[in-house]
Design an enzyme around this catalytic site. Structure first.
Site, PDB file in Angstrom:
ATOM      1  N   ASP B 193      -6.269  10.006  19.909  1.00 16.46           N
ATOM      2  CA  ASP B 193      -5.639   9.576  18.085  1.00 16.46           C
ATOM      3  C   ASP B 193      -5.866   7.995  17.931  1.00 16.46           C
ATOM      4  O   ASP B 193      -4.840   7.976  19.277  1.00 16.46           O
ATOM      5  CB  ASP B 193      -4.677  10.510  17.993  1.00 16.46           C
ATOM      6  N   HIS B 366       0.894   9.359  13.345  1.00 11.30           N
ATOM      7  CA  HIS B 366       0.180   8.701  14.757  1.00 11.30           C
ATOM      8  C   HIS B 366       1.304   7.530  15.791  1.00 11.30           C
ATOM      9  O   HIS B 366       2.086   7.152  15.131  1.00 11.30           O
ATOM     10  CB  HIS B 366      -1.428   8.225  13.992  1.00 11.30           C
TER      11      HIS B 366
END
Lengths: 553, 553
Positions: B193, B366
């Site tokens: 990610d 995130h």
């Protein structure tokens, strides 16, 4: 005893928005106008080029307008003047750079510059009962001023767009002492810049950006391209200074950048050692590591130089691997995606891109909370109107003033068109004047209104289906058509079946009309529109504009 | 000796963009698909509802697709499945919440849920030659997983969307040890990610938001309305927890919020003491200071509950002075203006609005740079593919990996459709497959392409002028018209003179054609289009679409 004249402050733009700043100060019948700016259109204003304030009020009172005073040369403060000066012929006072930039705009619009009256920071002028003193302030453009407007009712202070920069590039600091003097003598009303009222602390000095340029230039071993706002003359000066340090030549690119640099050099706001600035066509005569290009496009504007470069679509400058691109600006709200896309495209071309807050490559031109607090403490007005901000900025600025001890009833969160009326001891809301926005689209000023925008919106979402039928007027029968044409609806070649069905529906609707004896054009049109609208929505979940046209022979 | 099978990784979406994540892992002919997400349209994609990856490659190889594995229940990871599952019938593995949310989507689209196969964090499944282990990770939705995909060529680790939360709301931390074990055994390729690869430091724990809720609830003495992402189940749990502390009832509003809360309560991901959650219709049975409403609209979405409230346009909840509105989200890039407008409107209604980063009222889901570094250190892959990011995020993540000691040639900044082929010691780019975007507009999937979008764009900017002429085919003469109709161009009533001139130009063009003997429809049409386009541009600086239609009798 004659009736006492009233002092009114009427914002025609700039409240509840960042843009199209324009404020009326009125004493008795006499009017002084502060700034006349434009605003760039929201996304919903489809096809619109720019927005100016509705200045009907000024036109209706044109014989009473004594003067226009300008705080600085940004578009949101001067951009409406080409339109205003076509209607109202009064002296326009501003500092040299402000008027220099304005002159270019007037020329582009074929408007005379006869009425421009240059002043220097610190000067005062008289216009009717108003005495206006231009007070030096720091901002992201040189030669910016706040205003002290003396009226028989008392003094109004307008900060203009400002920040407090203790280490300004040109050594000229915001004139604290003047604001302090005014405070000591007593200020009736203050209007102050609310843009950064939500930001804690202090806005960093413009000169801090210099250190970031130093670092970026130090790390670069090939060409450097810097994008910034064309009006940020101090920034441009810093880029030139750093270029000189690193023995690089400087070329300027982009229409507005070239214009501003030319004006600023003429007027002495930008200086460079002989031979430093070269023509853009000469850059290939020098090794890449001896070149800096200063350009527009820091907001990812589609037609700007940097954006074109990022798309390998610029006539003069192509990005090559090893180029360092410095984006010396933060995206204005709404431009985030455009700027990101430009960065991505530049990276794909192999450039090294310096961007984003953490690199210290940009600072704001507006005061943060601690600076606002200082200004309030210096000026200590009786009444306060937060200006130059969206509604939440005005609310925050008002709260800040309350925290500093102002009474809530002495603070006015106003709105465009609202009349605030002040006596020595009292401020009241005293009605409204015409205000709003005028949309400029190409050469049309105000000919695009809500109906046109609504149509553009519908067209943009689902396109249009046009049904044309030619009818014999006397007999009331169809002699040609229905012809069906669509644009922006579906890709017709892949949707022939749908379009056939559409035609069938229209024919059925016309047949029903005949059965029911409907012969009026309007009746026929709505029958077609209704039949088709429903059918298309059920089948596609779209709502294109449906436009029946009946021709008659 | 049989030819060695190849291991390929082919992203079909999610690279160079945040959205429509979809990745093919292929060993020999066998395919495993990771996620199948959608993306919301850019501003330029006028009228488009959503965008999904072009999955032609999957359709062409449908008999080889062994399974689809899902990392979590966000739209950008599962939103394309209703479209994919209509074409490809394979088992879909995901955790319970992921499949719970997906089921709702499938039902809305009339797609069967027969192939859904629930797994638990930690489980493994087998699909052809692939063994897939689902690894618990923290994200802004519960039940998220990363993946360890074991193939005969080696192990692939996909982090999924993740952060490292040491104090997660449900006590279930990212399974470091599993990632570490994998690293110890040897990982061939990692995909990780990149969303927050530009952010320094650590993303704060979800639980830090709780303290901000505490403070906001403490300061509120009337009704509280909290807007957040409907999928942020832990956030919703924290709102409920704080409500319980402050003895408030909780009502849920907004279609997606109601859906997710219902599913999450059914599956046990949200818990609340009996009687805490009430129906939205009951809120007026309680004093304002005993009520909390959880709602959608944190992004200022035009049709959402909070946006409607802010416009005094919601059927059930009207904002009254004293209400506290908490916006527990930051604007997704592109939504800044919508969110600001919602805040402004709420403030104008007299509400107290808690928003913005400084209030600590939102954290990202995130990993920031330090977390990414830890993940790289745990997994220590031989090859690395940064995923889930726009191009600059991928570049930044790649640089980070290099700083951690990876060789540049072992890092692949890839793009959608690109085939990366790996052996135990080598990774190479090995061609491309069909990829791109499919636009979904209403019920139409892929029937709006570039031509339709280009037309919509032109229509949106300057509208359309339609010229209709009826001609006698045999004689080649005009028998009716030209009729001129415009939409989205100018407000016709105020531009009668212009429209009269337009008609004259068309008539002149037709006369010229007659003189020159031009009788072909196409020749007539272009004569009209040319004459008018030039005239209109000179007169208005606009370029409306000009559409000549010739009817024949």
């Amino acid at each position: 005893m004659p009736k006492e004249k009233k002092l009114q402050i009427i914002p025609l733009g700039g409240l509840g928005e960042i843009g199209k700043n324009m404020t009326v100060v009125r004493y008795g019948e006499e009017i002084l106008l502060i700034d006349a700016g434009l605003m760039f259109p929201d996304e919903e204003m489809l096809g619109i080029d720019l927005v100016i304030p509705d200045f009907t009020f000024l036109v209706e009172n044109r014989e009473h307008v004594k003067a226009i005073v300008l705080t600085h040369g940004h578009e949101d403060h001067i951009g409406a003047l080409p339109y205003v000066l076509k209607e109202i012929n009064v002296p326009v006072y501003g500092t040299r750079l402000t008027l220099g930039i304005l002159e270019g705009r007037l020329k582009e619009n074929g408007v005379s510059n006869d009425m421009l009256r240059p002043v220097k920071q610190g000067d005062s002028i008289k216009a009717g009962s108003f005495n206006v003193n231009f007070i030096r302030v720091n901002h992201s453009i040189p030669d910016a001023v706040g205003l002290a407007i003396t009226t028989p009712m008392g003094t109004i202070v307008h900060t203009g767009d400002f920040k407090l920069d203790y280490t300004p590039i040109d050594g000229k600091m915001t004139d604290f002492r003047r604001f302090s003097d005014l405070g000591n003598k007593g200020v009736l009303v203050m209007m102050a810049d609310s843009t950064n009222a939500e930001r804690l602390g202090h806005t960093p000095s413009e000169s801090t950006v210099g250190a970031s340029f130093e670092k970026a230039f130090h790390n670069a071993n090939s060409r450097i391209i810097v994008a910034t706002f064309s009006s940020n003359v101090h920034r441009i000066q810093q880029i030139i200074n750093t270029a000189v340090t690193y023995k690089r030549k400087v070329a300027v690119l982009g229409r507005s950048m070239v214009n501003v640099v030319n004006i600023s050099r003429e007027l002495g706001y930008i200086t460079a050692p002989e031979g430093t600035i070269i023509d853009i066509d000469e850059i290939n005569n020098y090794p890449a590591n001896q070149v800096v290009v200063i350009t527009t496009g820091s907001q990812g504007e589609p037609m700007s130089a940097l954006t074109r470069m990022s798309q390998s679509d610029h006539r003069k400058v192509g990005i090559v691997p090893g180029d360092t691109i410095i984006i010396s600006a933060t995206p204005i709200p709404g431009n985030e995606k455009l700027v990101s896309r430009t960065i991505d495209n530049l990276l794909k071309l192999g450039a090294h891109v310096v961007y984003g807050r953490e690199n210290g490559i940009h600072v704001s031109g507006h005061a943060s909370q601690e600076e606002l607090k200082l200004m309030h403490n210096l000026v200590r007005p009786k009444f306060f109107i937060p200006v130059h901000g969206e509604y939440r900025h005005l609310v925050k600025h008002a709260k800040l003033a309350q925290e500093l001890g102002m009474k809530k009833e002495n603070i006015f969160i106003s709105e465009n068109g609202q009349i605030l009326e002040f006596t020595k001891n009292k401020g009241v809301v005293a009605g409204k004047v015409t205000s709003g926005r005028i949309l400029v689209d190409g050469l049309g000023v105000g000919d695009v209104g809500n109906i046109v925008l609504r149509d553009r919106r519908q067209l943009s979402q689902d396109g249009i289906i046009i049904i044309v039928v030619t009818m014999d007027k006397e007999q009331g029968v169809v002699v040609a058509g229905p012809d069906i044409v669509s644009r922006g609806f579906v890709y017709v070649r892949e949707s022939e079946e749908l379009m056939d069905d559409v035609r069938t529906r229209v024919e059925e609707a016309l047949a029903r009309c005949e059965d029911e004896g409907i012969t009026e054009w309007s009746g026929l049109k709505s029958a077609m529109r209704d039949a088709l609208g429903r059918y298309i929505f059920e089948r596609t979940r779209r709502r294109p504009m449906i436009l029946p046209i009946i021709m008659e022979i």
